[in-house]
Design a protein around this motif. Structure first.
Motif, PDB file in Angstrom:
ATOM      1  N   THR A  76       0.828  -1.206   0.000  1.00  0.00           N
ATOM      2  CA  THR A  76       0.000   0.000   0.000  1.00  0.00           C
ATOM      3  C   THR A  76       0.861   1.255   0.000  1.00  0.00           C
ATOM      4  O   THR A  76       0.553   2.245  -0.679  1.00  0.00           O
ATOM      5  N   GLU A  77       1.948   1.215   0.741  1.00  0.00           N
ATOM      6  CA  GLU A  77       2.863   2.366   0.784  1.00  0.00           C
ATOM      7  C   GLU A  77       3.424   2.665  -0.601  1.00  0.00           C
ATOM      8  O   GLU A  77       3.464   3.821  -1.037  1.00  0.00           O
ATOM      9  N   ILE A  78       3.852   1.615  -1.298  1.00  0.00           N
ATOM     10  CA  ILE A  78       4.353   1.808  -2.660  1.00  0.00           C
ATOM     11  C   ILE A  78       3.241   2.382  -3.539  1.00  0.00           C
ATOM     12  O   ILE A  78       3.442   3.358  -4.277  1.00  0.00           O
ATOM     13  N   TYR A  79       2.066   1.773  -3.452  1.00  0.00           N
ATOM     14  CA  TYR A  79       0.927   2.177  -4.285  1.00  0.00           C
ATOM     15  C   TYR A  79       0.579   3.645  -4.076  1.00  0.00           C
ATOM     16  O   TYR A  79       0.369   4.390  -5.047  1.00  0.00           O
ATOM     17  N   GLU A  80       0.524   4.060  -2.846  1.00  0.00           N
ATOM     18  CA  GLU A  80       0.106   5.431  -2.542  1.00  0.00           C
ATOM     19  C   GLU A  80       1.133   6.464  -2.972  1.00  0.00           C
ATOM     20  O   GLU A  80       0.791   7.632  -3.168  1.00  0.00           O
ATOM     21  N   GLN A  81       2.375   6.058  -3.129  1.00  0.00           N
ATOM     22  CA  GLN A  81       3.405   6.993  -3.566  1.00  0.00           C
ATOM     23  C   GLN A  81       3.399   7.223  -5.070  1.00  0.00           C
ATOM     24  O   GLN A  81       3.951   8.218  -5.550  1.00  0.00           O
ATOM     25  N   ILE A  82       2.797   6.319  -5.825  1.00  0.00           N
ATOM     26  CA  ILE A  82       2.791   6.420  -7.286  1.00  0.00           C
ATOM     27  C   ILE A  82       1.784   7.477  -7.720  1.00  0.00           C
ATOM     28  O   ILE A  82       0.598   7.377  -7.406  1.00  0.00           O
ATOM     29  N   PRO A  83       2.217   8.504  -8.448  1.00  0.00           N
ATOM     30  CA  PRO A  83       1.312   9.605  -8.779  1.00  0.00           C
ATOM     31  C   PRO A  83       0.345   9.332  -9.928  1.00  0.00           C
ATOM     32  O   PRO A  83      -0.695   9.986 -10.034  1.00  0.00           O
ATOM     33  N   GLY A  84       0.658   8.378 -10.791  1.00  0.00           N
ATOM     34  CA  GLY A  84      -0.151   8.176 -11.989  1.00  0.00           C
ATOM     35  C   GLY A  84      -1.013   6.939 -11.959  1.00  0.00           C
ATOM     36  O   GLY A  84      -1.444   6.472 -10.901  1.00  0.00           O
ATOM     37  N   ASP A  85      -1.276   6.370 -13.154  1.00  0.00           N
ATOM     38  CA  ASP A  85      -2.142   5.195 -13.292  1.00  0.00           C
ATOM     39  C   ASP A  85      -1.524   3.989 -12.600  1.00  0.00           C
ATOM     40  O   ASP A  85      -0.347   3.670 -12.796  1.00  0.00           O
ATOM     41  N   LYS A  86      -2.355   3.283 -11.823  1.00  0.00           N
ATOM     42  CA  LYS A  86      -1.821   2.180 -11.018  1.00  0.00           C
ATOM     43  C   LYS A  86      -2.935   1.243 -10.590  1.00  0.00           C
ATOM     44  O   LYS A  86      -4.102   1.644 -10.465  1.00  0.00           O
ATOM     45  N   ILE A  87      -2.566   0.000 -10.370  1.00  0.00           N
ATOM     46  CA  ILE A  87      -3.473  -1.020  -9.841  1.00  0.00           C
ATOM     47  C   ILE A  87      -2.700  -1.837  -8.819  1.00  0.00           C
ATOM     48  O   ILE A  87      -1.524  -2.135  -9.000  1.00  0.00           O
ATOM     49  N   MET A  88      -3.411  -2.193  -7.753  1.00  0.00           N
ATOM     50  CA  MET A  88      -2.809  -3.030  -6.717  1.00  0.00           C
ATOM     51  C   MET A  88      -3.758  -4.164  -6.389  1.00  0.00           C
ATOM     52  O   MET A  88      -4.973  -3.977  -6.328  1.00  0.00           O
ATOM     53  N   ALA A  89      -3.214  -5.362  -6.191  1.00  0.00           N
ATOM     54  CA  ALA A  89      -4.028  -6.509  -5.792  1.00  0.00           C
ATOM     55  C   ALA A  89      -3.133  -7.557  -5.141  1.00  0.00           C
ATOM     56  O   ALA A  89      -1.954  -7.683  -5.484  1.00  0.00           O
ATOM     57  N   GLU A 121     -13.116  -7.042 -13.931  1.00  0.00           N
ATOM     58  CA  GLU A 121     -13.129  -8.409 -13.418  1.00  0.00           C
ATOM     59  C   GLU A 121     -12.304  -8.568 -12.151  1.00  0.00           C
ATOM     60  O   GLU A 121     -12.681  -9.306 -11.233  1.00  0.00           O
ATOM     61  N   LEU A 122     -11.192  -7.888 -12.073  1.00  0.00           N
ATOM     62  CA  LEU A 122     -10.311  -8.024 -10.910  1.00  0.00           C
ATOM     63  C   LEU A 122     -11.026  -7.660  -9.617  1.00  0.00           C
ATOM     64  O   LEU A 122     -10.745  -8.226  -8.561  1.00  0.00           O
ATOM     65  N   LEU A 123     -11.979  -6.730  -9.695  1.00  0.00           N
ATOM     66  CA  LEU A 123     -12.707  -6.301  -8.502  1.00  0.00           C
ATOM     67  C   LEU A 123     -13.595  -7.401  -7.934  1.00  0.00           C
ATOM     68  O   LEU A 123     -13.850  -7.433  -6.724  1.00  0.00           O
ATOM     69  N   SER A 124     -14.054  -8.288  -8.793  1.00  0.00           N
ATOM     70  CA  SER A 124     -14.993  -9.325  -8.350  1.00  0.00           C
ATOM     71  C   SER A 124     -14.389 -10.719  -8.303  1.00  0.00           C
ATOM     72  O   SER A 124     -15.090 -11.693  -8.024  1.00  0.00           O
ATOM     73  N   ASN A 125     -13.100 -10.828  -8.562  1.00  0.00           N
ATOM     74  CA  ASN A 125     -12.429 -12.119  -8.566  1.00  0.00           C
ATOM     75  C   ASN A 125     -12.147 -12.530  -7.125  1.00  0.00           C
ATOM     76  O   ASN A 125     -11.378 -11.889  -6.408  1.00  0.00           O
ATOM     77  N   ASP A 126     -12.755 -13.615  -6.692  1.00  0.00           N
ATOM     78  CA  ASP A 126     -12.635 -14.062  -5.298  1.00  0.00           C
ATOM     79  C   ASP A 126     -11.231 -14.522  -4.915  1.00  0.00           C
ATOM     80  O   ASP A 126     -10.941 -14.701  -3.729  1.00  0.00           O
ATOM     81  N   LEU A 127     -10.381 -14.738  -5.897  1.00  0.00           N
ATOM     82  CA  LEU A 127      -9.017 -15.166  -5.597  1.00  0.00           C
ATOM     83  C   LEU A 127      -8.106 -13.998  -5.213  1.00  0.00           C
ATOM     84  O   LEU A 127      -6.964 -14.201  -4.798  1.00  0.00           O
ATOM     85  N   TYR A 128      -8.628 -12.781  -5.340  1.00  0.00           N
ATOM     86  CA  TYR A 128      -7.820 -11.600  -5.066  1.00  0.00           C
ATOM     87  C   TYR A 128      -8.473 -10.735  -3.995  1.00  0.00           C
ATOM     88  O   TYR A 128      -9.697 -10.687  -3.869  1.00  0.00           O
ATOM     89  N   GLN A 129      -7.641 -10.052  -3.245  1.00  0.00           N
ATOM     90  CA  GLN A 129      -8.114  -9.185  -2.175  1.00  0.00           C
ATOM     91  C   GLN A 129      -7.314  -7.883  -2.167  1.00  0.00           C
ATOM     92  O   GLN A 129      -6.325  -7.747  -2.878  1.00  0.00           O
ATOM     93  N   ASP A 130      -7.800  -6.925  -1.390  1.00  0.00           N
ATOM     94  CA  ASP A 130      -7.123  -5.631  -1.238  1.00  0.00           C
ATOM     95  C   ASP A 130      -6.903  -4.953  -2.583  1.00  0.00           C
ATOM     96  O   ASP A 130      -5.853  -4.321  -2.827  1.00  0.00           O
ATOM     97  N   VAL A 131      -7.886  -5.085  -3.475  1.00  0.00           N
ATOM     98  CA  VAL A 131      -7.759  -4.533  -4.819  1.00  0.00           C
ATOM     99  C   VAL A 131      -8.015  -3.034  -4.792  1.00  0.00           C
ATOM    100  O   VAL A 131      -8.997  -2.561  -4.235  1.00  0.00           O
ATOM    101  N   GLN A 132      -7.126  -2.299  -5.421  1.00  0.00           N
ATOM    102  CA  GLN A 132      -7.307  -0.867  -5.619  1.00  0.00           C
ATOM    103  C   GLN A 132      -6.979  -0.541  -7.069  1.00  0.00           C
ATOM    104  O   GLN A 132      -5.983  -1.052  -7.610  1.00  0.00           O
ATOM    105  N   ILE A 133      -7.807   0.269  -7.688  1.00  0.00           N
ATOM    106  CA  ILE A 133      -7.611   0.631  -9.098  1.00  0.00           C
ATOM    107  C   ILE A 133      -7.719   2.131  -9.238  1.00  0.00           C
ATOM    108  O   ILE A 133      -8.708   2.740  -8.828  1.00  0.00           O
ATOM    109  N   ASP A 134      -6.691   2.727  -9.828  1.00  0.00           N
ATOM    110  CA  ASP A 134      -6.703   4.164 -10.097  1.00  0.00           C
ATOM    111  C   ASP A 134      -6.153   4.376 -11.501  1.00  0.00           C
ATOM    112  O   ASP A 134      -4.970   4.631 -11.685  1.00  0.00           O
TER     113      ASP A 134
END
Length: 309
Positions: free
Chosen positions: A239-252, A294-307
Motif C-alpha cells: 500500500t505504501e508503494i501504491y500510494e506513492q505512485i502519482p499516476g495510473d496504477k493497480i494493486m491486488a 473483473e479483478l474487482l470481483s475475482n474471489d481469488l484476489y483481495q485488497d484490490v485498488q484501481i486508479d
C-alpha cells in the motif's frame, strides 16, 4: 561505545545476509518452470482464464553470450517474426533474487505466444536494473544489425520500441521500479508489472533503494497474501508503494499465495495487462477498468485498488 556500534553493525550485516539467503530460498523451492506450469494455476475470472491459455503465436528462442556478469541474453519471440514485415512489442524481465532467466523459459515462451518479444538474462541480482538497461541496448543493436556479408539480424527493424513493457518479481520488482525511474532508457517503457516488490524498509536494509514517487507509467502491483511469507511485501508495504505512485496504477494481492508462487500465479492478469497496455486490446482492458472490472470481483484476489485515469 565504538565496540558496541561495531557489534550492532555486524549483527545488522548478518540479518541482511540471512534475509538475502531466505529470499534466495523462497525463489528456489521449485526447479525451473515446466511447460505445463500453468496447469496448476487456479483462475477466478473469465478474462484471467482466457489469458492463462496459450496465445495464437507459435514461438521460438534465440540467445547470445554477453560479456557481462549476467552471462547471456535470452529472447523468446513469435516464429512469424522471422518472415513477417512488421514490428513486435517487447517485455523485459527482471529476475528475482538468485533466479535466472533460463529457469523461466517456459513462462517467457508463453508470453511470446501473445505476440511479444520477451528478453531476459541470467542476472541473479537485478535490483539496480542494470540487466534491464543492457537488454534495451542489446535490442537496439539487434534492430539495426547487419553482418559483414550484408545479412540482417532476424530482429532487423522488427522491434516496436514504442511499446515496451517490463516485469519483475521480488528483488526484480525493485529492478522494475528502478528501470522505469532511474536508467538511461527509463522513458522507453510504456507499462510495468511489479510482482511482490520488496517493501521499502526491507529493500533499504538490503541496500536496494528505489523511489516509487518517480513512476510515471501505468503499473500493476501484485503480491501474495496469507502464504506465510508475505513479510517480503506486507499489505502495508504494498500500500505504501501504491500510494506513492502519482499516476495510473493497480494493486491486488492473491489470497492464500506464497511469495515465491506470485512469480507465476498471476500470469493470467499479467498477460492481459500487457496485451491491453502494449497492444491496445480493449477486451483485455475489461479485467482492469470500469465499475465491473473483473479483478474487482475475482474471489481469488483481495485488497484490490484501481486508479486508472
Amino acid at each position: 561505545m565504538k565496540k558496541v556500534l561495531k557489534i550492532i553493525g555486524v549483527v545488522l550485516l548478518v540479518i541482511v545476509a540471512l534475509i538475502a539467503v531466505f529470499l534466495f530460498w523462497l525463489t528456489h523451492r521449485d526447479s525451473s518452470l515446466k511447460e505445463n506450469y500453468r496447469d496448476s494455476i487456479e483462475t477466478g475470472g473469465t478474462i484471467e482464464a482466457v489469458y492463462l491459455e496459450d496465445g495464437p503465436y507459435a514461438t521460438s528462442y534465440y540467445e547470445q553470450t554477453a560479456v557481462q556478469v549476467f552471462e547471456k541474453y535470452e529472447i523468446s519471440y513469435p516464429v512469424e517474426l522471422e518472415t513477417e514485415d512488421k514490428t513486435y512489442p517487447v517485455i523485459v524481465v527482471c529476475n528475482g533474487t538468485g533466479w535466472k532467466g533460463s529457469l523461466s523459459t517456459a513462462q517467457h515462451q508463453f508470453y511470446a505466444s501473445y505476440g511479444f518479444i520477451v528478453i531476459a538474462t541470467e542476472e541473479t541480482y537485478s535490483w539496480n536494473a542494470f540487466g534491464a538497461e543492457m537488454c534495451i541496448r542489446y535490442l537496439e543493436l539487434l534492430n539495426e544489425y547487419i553482418d559483414d556479408e550484408g545479412n540482417p539480424s532476424i530482429f532487423y527493424h522488427k522491434i516496436d520500441f514504442d511499446n515496451v513493457g517490463i516485469i519483475g518479481h521480488s528483488q526484480g520488482g525493485v529492478g522494475v521500479i528502478n528501470a522505469i525511474t532511474n536508467t538511461d532508457h527509463r522513458d522507453i517503457y510504456k507499462a510495468a508489472v511489479a510482482l511482490s516488490p520488496t517493501n521499502q524498509e526491507l529493500a533499504a536494509a538490503c541496500q536496494w533503494p528505489y523511489d516509487a514517487t518517480q513512476i510515471n507509467i501505468p503499473i500493476l502491483l501484485m503480491s501474495g497474501a496469507g502464504g506465510g511469507d508475505d513479510w517480503v511485501v506486507t499489505l502495508e508495504g504494498l500500500t505504501e508503494i501504491y500510494e506513492q505512485i502519482p499516476g495510473d496504477k493497480i494493486m491486488a494481492r492473491r489470497s492464500d499465495t506464497a511469495h515465491g508462487s506470485t512469480n507465476t500465479s498471476e500470469d493470467g492478469y499479467v498477460v492481459a495487462w500487457f496485451v491491453w497496455q502494449l497492444q491496445g486490446d480493449e477486451e483485455a482492458a475489461k479485467a482492469f477498468i470500469g465499475d465491473e472490472a473483473e479483478l474487482l470481483s475475482n474471489d481469488l484476489y483481495q485488497d484490490v485498488q484501481i486508479d486508472i485515469g
